[in-house]
Design a protein around this motif. Structure first.
Motif, mmCIF file in Angstrom:
data_model
loop_
_atom_site.group_PDB
_atom_site.id
_atom_site.type_symbol
_atom_site.label_atom_id
_atom_site.label_comp_id
_atom_site.label_asym_id
_atom_site.label_seq_id
_atom_site.Cartn_x
_atom_site.Cartn_y
_atom_site.Cartn_z
ATOM 1 N N PHE A 59 33.410 44.517 39.935
ATOM 2 C CA PHE A 59 32.646 43.575 40.758
ATOM 3 C C PHE A 59 33.488 43.054 41.906
ATOM 4 C CE2 PHE A 59 34.497 40.514 37.730
ATOM 5 C CZ PHE A 59 34.741 39.376 38.483
ATOM 6 N N GLU A 60 32.805 42.543 42.903
ATOM 7 C CA GLU A 60 33.452 41.918 44.036
ATOM 8 C C GLU A 60 32.951 40.481 44.155
ATOM 9 O OE1 GLU A 60 34.160 45.744 46.988
ATOM 10 O OE2 GLU A 60 32.333 44.551 47.239
ATOM 11 N N ALA A 61 33.868 39.568 44.439
ATOM 12 C CA ALA A 61 33.486 38.170 44.647
ATOM 13 C C ALA A 61 33.832 37.797 46.084
ATOM 14 C CB ALA A 61 34.225 37.271 43.662
ATOM 15 N N TYR A 62 32.977 37.000 46.680
ATOM 16 C CA TYR A 62 33.146 36.640 48.090
ATOM 17 C C TYR A 62 33.933 35.338 48.182
ATOM 18 C CZ TYR A 62 31.813 36.444 53.021
ATOM 19 O OH TYR A 62 31.818 36.439 54.399
ATOM 20 N N ILE A 63 35.187 35.481 48.560
ATOM 21 C CA ILE A 63 36.115 34.348 48.552
ATOM 22 C C ILE A 63 36.863 34.318 49.878
ATOM 23 C CG2 ILE A 63 38.230 33.471 47.480
ATOM 24 C CD1 ILE A 63 37.173 34.717 44.834
ATOM 25 N N GLY A 64 36.885 33.173 50.500
ATOM 26 C CA GLY A 64 37.607 33.043 51.774
ATOM 27 C C GLY A 64 37.050 33.978 52.843
ATOM 28 N N GLY A 65 35.790 34.338 52.731
ATOM 29 C CA GLY A 65 35.182 35.186 53.754
ATOM 30 C C GLY A 65 35.377 36.679 53.544
ATOM 31 N N ARG A 66 35.870 37.070 52.364
ATOM 32 C CA ARG A 66 36.102 38.498 52.078
ATOM 33 C C ARG A 66 35.497 38.851 50.727
ATOM 34 N NH1 ARG A 66 38.647 39.508 57.056
ATOM 35 N NH2 ARG A 66 39.501 37.469 57.543
ATOM 36 N N TRP A 67 35.105 40.098 50.614
ATOM 37 C CA TRP A 67 34.666 40.600 49.315
ATOM 38 C C TRP A 67 35.899 41.126 48.574
ATOM 39 C CZ3 TRP A 67 30.267 39.555 47.106
ATOM 40 C CH2 TRP A 67 29.117 39.331 47.868
ATOM 41 N N LEU A 68 36.352 40.386 47.595
ATOM 42 C CA LEU A 68 37.554 40.777 46.859
ATOM 43 C C LEU A 68 37.190 41.524 45.580
ATOM 44 C CD1 LEU A 68 39.563 37.469 47.229
ATOM 45 C CD2 LEU A 68 39.663 39.525 48.662
ATOM 46 N N PHE A 69 38.035 42.481 45.251
ATOM 47 C CA PHE A 69 37.779 43.398 44.149
ATOM 48 C C PHE A 69 38.344 42.869 42.830
ATOM 49 C CE2 PHE A 69 39.188 46.916 41.506
ATOM 50 C CZ PHE A 69 38.062 47.714 41.447
ATOM 51 N N PHE A 70 37.521 42.937 41.762
ATOM 52 C CA PHE A 70 37.975 42.548 40.424
ATOM 53 C C PHE A 70 37.518 43.591 39.401
ATOM 54 C CE2 PHE A 70 37.732 38.610 42.775
ATOM 55 C CZ PHE A 70 38.873 37.916 42.371
ATOM 56 N N ASP A 71 38.400 43.980 38.524
ATOM 57 C CA ASP A 71 38.050 44.934 37.471
ATOM 58 C C ASP A 71 38.326 44.303 36.109
ATOM 59 O OD1 ASP A 71 37.675 46.921 35.691
ATOM 60 O OD2 ASP A 71 39.187 48.280 36.494
ATOM 61 N N PRO A 72 37.301 43.715 35.484
ATOM 62 C CA PRO A 72 37.541 43.027 34.210
ATOM 63 C C PRO A 72 37.874 43.972 33.057
ATOM 64 C CG PRO A 72 35.218 42.905 34.823
ATOM 65 C CD PRO A 72 35.928 43.559 35.964
ATOM 66 N N THR A 73 37.720 45.284 33.246
ATOM 67 C CA THR A 73 38.136 46.208 32.177
ATOM 68 C C THR A 73 39.628 46.495 32.274
ATOM 69 O OG1 THR A 73 37.861 48.255 33.445
ATOM 70 C CG2 THR A 73 35.896 47.409 32.340
ATOM 71 N N LYS A 74 40.214 46.255 33.460
ATOM 72 C CA LYS A 74 41.613 46.627 33.735
ATOM 73 C C LYS A 74 41.879 48.111 33.465
ATOM 74 C CE LYS A 74 43.541 42.027 32.970
ATOM 75 N NZ LYS A 74 44.669 41.240 32.453
ATOM 76 N N LEU A 75 40.843 48.928 33.515
ATOM 77 C CA LEU A 75 41.031 50.353 33.257
ATOM 78 C C LEU A 75 41.429 51.114 34.521
ATOM 79 C CD1 LEU A 75 38.056 51.082 30.829
ATOM 80 C CD2 LEU A 75 40.493 51.001 30.267
ATOM 81 N N ALA A 76 41.138 50.540 35.682
ATOM 82 C CA ALA A 76 41.436 51.255 36.923
ATOM 83 C C ALA A 76 42.584 50.588 37.675
ATOM 84 C CB ALA A 76 40.194 51.300 37.804
ATOM 85 N N VAL A 77 43.234 51.390 38.491
ATOM 86 C CA VAL A 77 44.247 50.870 39.408
ATOM 87 C C VAL A 77 43.485 50.279 40.597
ATOM 88 C CG1 VAL A 77 46.104 51.576 40.953
ATOM 89 C CG2 VAL A 77 45.882 52.604 38.665
ATOM 90 N N ALA A 78 43.795 49.041 40.982
ATOM 91 C CA ALA A 78 42.964 48.331 41.964
ATOM 92 C C ALA A 78 42.870 49.048 43.312
ATOM 93 C CB ALA A 78 43.490 46.908 42.167
ATOM 94 N N ASN A 79 43.880 49.801 43.690
ATOM 95 C CA ASN A 79 43.792 50.535 44.961
ATOM 96 C C ASN A 79 43.487 52.019 44.754
ATOM 97 O OD1 ASN A 79 46.237 51.131 43.853
ATOM 98 N ND2 ASN A 79 47.338 51.225 45.814
ATOM 99 N N GLY A 80 42.919 52.348 43.602
ATOM 100 C CA GLY A 80 42.636 53.753 43.304
ATOM 101 C C GLY A 80 41.154 54.043 43.238
ATOM 102 N N LEU A 81 40.340 53.329 44.039
ATOM 103 C CA LEU A 81 38.895 53.531 43.945
ATOM 104 C C LEU A 81 38.275 54.091 45.218
ATOM 105 C CD1 LEU A 81 39.267 50.706 41.892
ATOM 106 C CD2 LEU A 81 37.049 51.756 41.411
ATOM 107 N N VAL A 82 37.289 54.910 45.019
ATOM 108 C CA VAL A 82 36.458 55.406 46.113
ATOM 109 C C VAL A 82 35.063 54.845 45.863
ATOM 110 C CG1 VAL A 82 35.435 57.457 47.162
ATOM 111 C CG2 VAL A 82 37.821 57.488 46.388
ATOM 112 N N LYS A 83 34.591 54.010 46.770
ATOM 113 C CA LYS A 83 33.322 53.315 46.548
ATOM 114 C C LYS A 83 32.131 54.254 46.667
ATOM 115 C CE LYS A 83 32.689 49.215 48.457
ATOM 116 N NZ LYS A 83 32.273 48.080 49.342
ATOM 117 N N ILE A 84 31.191 54.131 45.754
ATOM 118 C CA ILE A 84 29.894 54.801 45.905
ATOM 119 C C ILE A 84 28.909 53.813 46.539
ATOM 120 C CG2 ILE A 84 27.930 55.795 44.671
ATOM 121 C CD1 ILE A 84 29.912 56.887 42.589
ATOM 122 N N ALA A 85 28.822 52.634 45.956
ATOM 123 C CA ALA A 85 27.840 51.687 46.487
ATOM 124 C C ALA A 85 28.096 50.280 45.983
ATOM 125 C CB ALA A 85 26.428 52.115 46.083
#
Lengths: 282, 282, 282, 282
Positions: A207-233
């Motif tokens: 999920f992404e949360a909108y904080i300080g004017g940006r959509w920040l990335f959060f992965d509550p499963t901690k299964l992925a590396v935060a900079n290792g994603l290719v967005k689909i949608a």
């Protein structure tokens, strides 16, 4: 950062069925498709379309009874992301000043009944000093209290279920994170994508949360590396951006998903340290 | 310890209605009715009955349309209780050795859907070293996270609702405590009674957990003094021992409940210290 | 009428586990056990007990980790039943005159949330002229609108779920029937037993409604012959009389259930004609 | 057709609060605002904005603690509508051929959990010969089985609740209609507006189903005249187009809503005859 993503899906079709897939990498200011390929075997006519509002890319096709087919998607994608630190993260934007297009992401949605979680979210996280602290605590709390387990939840499972059952897969973790953020008036949205090194390999949801004017990335499963994603949608929740929707009687018989950095120098971002830092895919 | 209890209930009756009340003090080995009085004004024929299984005392009456009546109950009751310390409290009785009559109190019931809370209860309280520690932590957690507020919940509210909504009255606190205990295989039951010094004055609901072979008393609202109760009934939950059930169209127009020690030397039991001590009303 | 019933259950046990079974034929005024046999292989100590209130027969045993065991129950049972016609069926007993022991069966229970179905039941069935007509219409409506399907529902499924999902097994059909009856102030209870000619073979669950002073039998699945049942137990719902409860990590690996009339002249009772007739197992 | 619409809303504000209103008449190909006026008393700065995707018009403002204010909206609106008959109504468009922008309205949303109602909708309405017959039967069924009653439901009530509780207001009727249509793969959306002659006077909510390539209007409350509406907005459900959202502690103290035809020759459209005819506001 360049990634190669790959997905292969096979279906057995028992009745005439309309399929709508959402598996292609998103096109955005910080994500460029270098090359991509979509193959259906045996050849079945398909049509690509994009929703005006969201830019989400879909593929639809009509498949006859008795057909057994495979869909393969392959792409090379250039992804850039930004790391924000406390200058952005500790900012709080009053609702009245939020970008209008962000407002719908404060409302509840099918799988994120934030309206039912106002008391819960306030009592558990309301005391925290800022929105980033709240969203991070929500992520940690979900990671610590929900068990990752496949085949227990289904496409009707929503955040309130997961809060009680404490079990689910990445989509359920994401829905709960979104619902709890929205319950605290933090805009939040669903993120699907390909994730490097994901185990078990699958499409990923965060999920992404909108904080300080940006959509920040959060992965509550901690299964992925935060900079290792290719967005689909992005979407309000899985009901808007399901990987595969079908109208008919079908069985998914095979699924293979991969995501590899092409660049040699990929350095995983460690979001688990104590630094106040977060990644945005915008 | 002697108490004087009093309740007065007035109803306006809009259609022919059967009433079933459960407001009389229980008769048991450690609770003796010294004197009691039940008055209905205007005079309406009523019948007292006791269920074979539970010993719960009920009063039933048929009231015609347009009647406005008042029910008054007054009693002097001698109550004894036992304070148990760690010799009992730290004991654990395996399920196989539990008294058979206790086993039904491990099963879920209408308002205590323990079957839905196995994961939640295990993750929140499962690590604690013994059943007493678990039940006490459940009580404390409910006290700390659920807000006492009237007119928000209703007679259909159950433990899962309260876990999410985090708001309710004594019955809702009790149901959640019972559900969480049962989810950890600790037998637990509902307790209704008159409570000394309760504010706002009302009938009170708490729960009992079966630990070390005793039914120990827990009040997750912390509104009552642990040794200041006169029991009306035990049950699986409020569906079995509702103060008033009616089959018809009525309006409760007045309610007054009182509970006072008659003995001069009443010393409130402080259950909030660190001693390992609990009260049993058996 | 004499029946021979048989059940065989095998379990693989992954952690020390307490089992509580409820598979023995009930003993009652109209059901006599001619002979019975309970065998556990390999030999494991078990204990039989009966709850004071309900007379329900249970068997409990403690099984160690790694054990694989089989439980076999065999019995010859003499069953009598009564067929009531309109003289009883069209009678209506006001709540105030109901036997006290019947009253708890008007209250909601874990799997029969009648309190949530008052409006639904009244709007669908409230117009019918008497309690028998209502109960029969409820049975027919469930049969016509709920699909019998295994492996879709689980032990947390309850009447409201089934009303929406419209799918389930005999226990789900029974729970919905009970909830709808209670919502109309008709006492109703759960019935488990062995059923002649049941296909697929399994334990069966039906419901009984208290009409005209009798507990009348209804099978909303229509899978069993109304006079072909051997009762195991009655209860408020499945939470009270589950066939098998266990506290531990186990897997049921085999199940075989049989029920055959021994008498040569068994004549199936046809409850599907237009005659006003119903069976009571009391 | 010209209408004059009017709304007046007063609020007492107990904490600093952001308000977002959605009460202005929509601008569309068949709805023209001739004149309009928005007044806040005392003067509070407000901002109008429109979401890119939906065109929905919002007004937002920040109001301080202790303020008591009134918002008045007045407009003259020219509305045109089309009456379709069986040439359009009996057409069926396969999902694969649906306009892409319509597809999101087949998915479930917060208050319309169509994914949970597949079985129910199929069993109740699936047999009907075409989509128009299904949508009309859904409207009739809701009208016949749900009771219109204020103050029973709240902003968390959704279609599954209403299906069981059988009670609610126009928004609840609309949500149930939408959910049942979507469960049958008929795109459906929420419609809010001003309605002529509505009693009790209030904002109105109805639904539109996408049939034969048109968004057709259905009012399951039957409280409004089908050609007597001025649209405010469409959305997936009330979560997207709530009349008033606020982030703070407030109390609505007054509400007045009016809608009158200005033209002398207004002829109410009778949708209750047997002709196959429906209105579209597009």
């Amino acid at each position: 950062m360049k990634f190669k993503v790959f997905s292969e899906l096979s279906y057995e079709v028992f009745s005439p069925t309309t399929f709508i897939f959402n598996i292609q990498a998103a096109k955005s200011a910080c994500q460029t498709i270098i090359s991509e390929l979509l193959i259906v075997t045996p050849a079945i006519k398909f049509e690509e379309f994009t929703l005006k509002n969201s830019g989400t890319r879909f593929v639809k096709m009509e498949v006859g009874k008795g057909v057994f087919f495979t869909l393969i998607y392959e792409a090379e994608v250039e992804v850039s992301y930004t790391v924000y630190d406390e200058k952005v993260l500790l900012q709080s934007i009053p609702i009245i000043n939020l970008d209008h297009e962000v407002l719908p992401y404060i409302s509840p949605s099918r799988h994120c009944e934030s309206d039912k979680l106002l008391e819960f979210a306030t009592k558990e996280f309301g005391y925290l000093p800022n929105e980033y602290a709240k969203a991070k605590a929500i992520k940690e709390s979900i990671f610590n209290t929900v068990e990752y387990k496949t085949s227990v939840t289904n496409s009707s499972t929503s955040a309130c279920d997961t809060l009680l059952d404490r079990v689910g897969v990445c989509k359920d973790f994401a829905h709960l994170g979104i619902a709890l953020c929205r319950a605290l008036d933090i805009p939040a949205r669903y993120f699907t994508g390909y994730a490097y090194n994901l185990n078990p390999p699958d499409f990923h949801a965060c999920f992404e949360a909108y904080i300080g004017g940006r959509w920040l990335f959060f992965d509550p499963t901690k299964l992925a590396v935060a900079n290792g994603l290719v967005k689909i949608a992005n979407g309000k929740d899985a009901s808007e951006v399901a990987v595969a929707s079908y109208f008919g009687d079908v069985n998914c018989t095979f699924m293979k998903i991969e995501c590899q950095p092409i660049t040699a120098d990929f350095t995983p971002f460690n979001s688990e340290n104590d630094r106040i830092e977060a990644i945005s895919y915008e």
